[in-house]
Design an enzyme around this catalytic site. Structure first.
Site, mmCIF file in Angstrom:
data_model
loop_
_atom_site.group_PDB
_atom_site.id
_atom_site.type_symbol
_atom_site.label_atom_id
_atom_site.label_comp_id
_atom_site.label_asym_id
_atom_site.label_seq_id
_atom_site.Cartn_x
_atom_site.Cartn_y
_atom_site.Cartn_z
ATOM 1 N N ALA A 203 0.855 -1.203 0.000
ATOM 2 C CA ALA A 203 0.000 0.000 0.000
ATOM 3 C C ALA A 203 0.879 1.238 0.000
ATOM 4 C CB ALA A 203 -0.928 0.000 1.215
ATOM 5 N N GLU B 220 5.849 10.835 -1.248
ATOM 6 C CA GLU B 220 4.695 11.704 -0.961
ATOM 7 C C GLU B 220 3.806 11.902 -2.188
ATOM 8 O OE1 GLU B 220 4.925 14.873 1.840
ATOM 9 O OE2 GLU B 220 7.018 14.441 2.251
#
Length: 421
Positions: free
Chosen positions: A134, A401
């Site tokens: 994930a 990010e």
């Protein structure tokens, strides 16, 4: 709210020059050593703490700059010095932003000071969101947090990866699933206090770039944290989950791959996304700093390196590259400043301006550092010149990010309102 301006005020210029001096005198001379060692540069972090750069007060002052330009200005100058060392200095900030975005005033006052320590005993913090299965797909997160009402404790189990300062941090901020049926809307953030049993460091990654920054897995095995370590508190979480369940039942919210509901995601906020939304322009500023550093090296080299009896900058092929590099850097900075100002002014990102800034600046860093290597030729390919390291470092900006692909997806969904897949 301060009017937007492209001219820094006197206070901002003083801070900028101070940071630039630290980057030039302390960070740059140490960059090659710590890149080779692939270790956390504790002495440099301590020097930053001694002069006040590595501290809650400094980042608070920049964060609350009414123009919104304090943080991006600081990031650009530090990362101009060196990306790996700078990330070791500012990496704690991502965990701090996680607390600021999701925590109560009491939690902010309690935990953020413990993330930094003091000049005599510096500490670091880690934000733990990504998992082996994930990364971009936050809805696939498996780390679970189960509430033990009898003890008012949360029990965390799972494995996190790509965590800056993971395992060596004094405080870890962990995003976990509290309601699997709600996908990413069923996530919450938790503080794991220092020396909590069950938290351990897994694999430490040997990386292509930013090697002075510690990146590792964080393993959570029956980690018990007190109820007050749930960021935002249980009452707020229960209310948020109830809204998400009601929206899901009424069909008022799109699927995980859909566009935002009316009023935006803010009403059913995801813990990890709230942190990344706040930090993306800052990451763009980091990329601008690295790109600017590589450009300056290439410019100086092109003016002094002679071939066929003249400086290579006399050749249009080189001069035009440098012109494009500078144009891209300035354009990236403007996008970062716009997004930062909008965030400070409370203006919504109606066209995903935060993602735009991160996307363009990160892609600029990759292209500019690659061009810098090319301009230096064989020298640029060696570790005798810093552009080789800068090129390796720049690769991370299009990945962490939110990858460039995810930024484009966010922008496209925001503009179209469609569930683009």
């Amino acid at each position: 709210m301060a009017e937007f301006t492209l001219e820094l005020n006197d206070d901002q210029k003083q801070v900028r020059d101070w940071l630039h001096g630290f980057a030039a005198e302390v960070i740059r001379p140490a960059a090659s050593e710590w890149d080779e060692r692939e270790e956390t540069p504790w002495p440099v972090i301590q020097e930053a703490a001694k002069v006040g750069i590595y501290s809650l007060d400094f980042y608070a002052q920049q964060f609350f700059d009414p123009t919104g330009l304090g943080i991006p200005m600081a990031m650009e100058e530090l990362f101009w010095g060196d990306a790996g060392i700078a990330l070791s200095i500012v990496g704690t900030g991502l965990a701090a932003v996680g607390v600021l975005a999701n925590g109560t005033e009491e939690q902010i006052g309690t935990w953020i000071p413990q993330m930094y320590g003091d000049a005599d005993d510096v500490k670091v913090a880690a934000f733990c969101s990504s998992e082996p299965d994930a990364g971009s797909d936050v809805a696939s997160m498996r780390t679970r947090a189960v509430y033990d009402g009898a003890k008012d404790e949360w029990v965390l189990n799972g494995t996190k990866t790509w965590a800056t300062n993971g395992g060596i941090a004094n405080v870890h901020v962990v995003v976990a699933v509290v309601d699997p049926e709600l996908g990413s809307k069923g996530h919450a953030s938790f503080i794991v206090p220092p020396a909590t049993p069950g938290l351990s460091q897994g694999q430490k990654f040997k990386k292509h770039g930013i090697r002075a920054s510690h990146t590792a897995e964080v393993v959570l095995e029956d980690v018990r944290v007190p109820g007050h370590c749930l960021l935002g508190g249980k009452e707020k979480l229960d209310e948020r989950l109830a809204r998400a369940r009601e929206r899901a039942r009424s069909g008022g919210e799109r699927s995980e791959t859909g566009a935002p509901p009316a009023g935006g995601w803010g009403r059913v906020k995801n813990a990890a996304m709230a942190t990344f939304e706040a930090s993306r322009p800052a990451v763009g500023a980091m990329a601008v700093g690295t790109a600017r550093a590589a450009y300056e090296v290439a410019l100086d080299y092109a003016k002094t390196r002679t071939q066929f009896g003249r400086p290579i900058i006399d050749n249009q092929g080189i001069a035009f590259q440098l012109a494009d590099m500078r144009t891209q850097i300035d354009a990236a900075r403007l996008l970062v400043w716009r997004a930062s100002w909008m965030a400070s002014a409370g203006k919504p990102f109606t066209a995903a301006e935060g993602s735009m800034s991160k996307l363009y600046a990160s892609e600029t860093a990759k292209s500019v550092t690659a061009q810098a290597v090319q301009i230096l030729g064989g020298n640029g390919f060696t570790r005798e010149y810093p552009v080789e390291r800068m090129h390796r470092d720049a690769a991370i900006y299009t990945i962490f990010e939110g990858t460039s692909e995810i930024q484009r997806l966010v922008i496209a969904r925001t503009l179209s309102g469609m569930p683009i897949r």
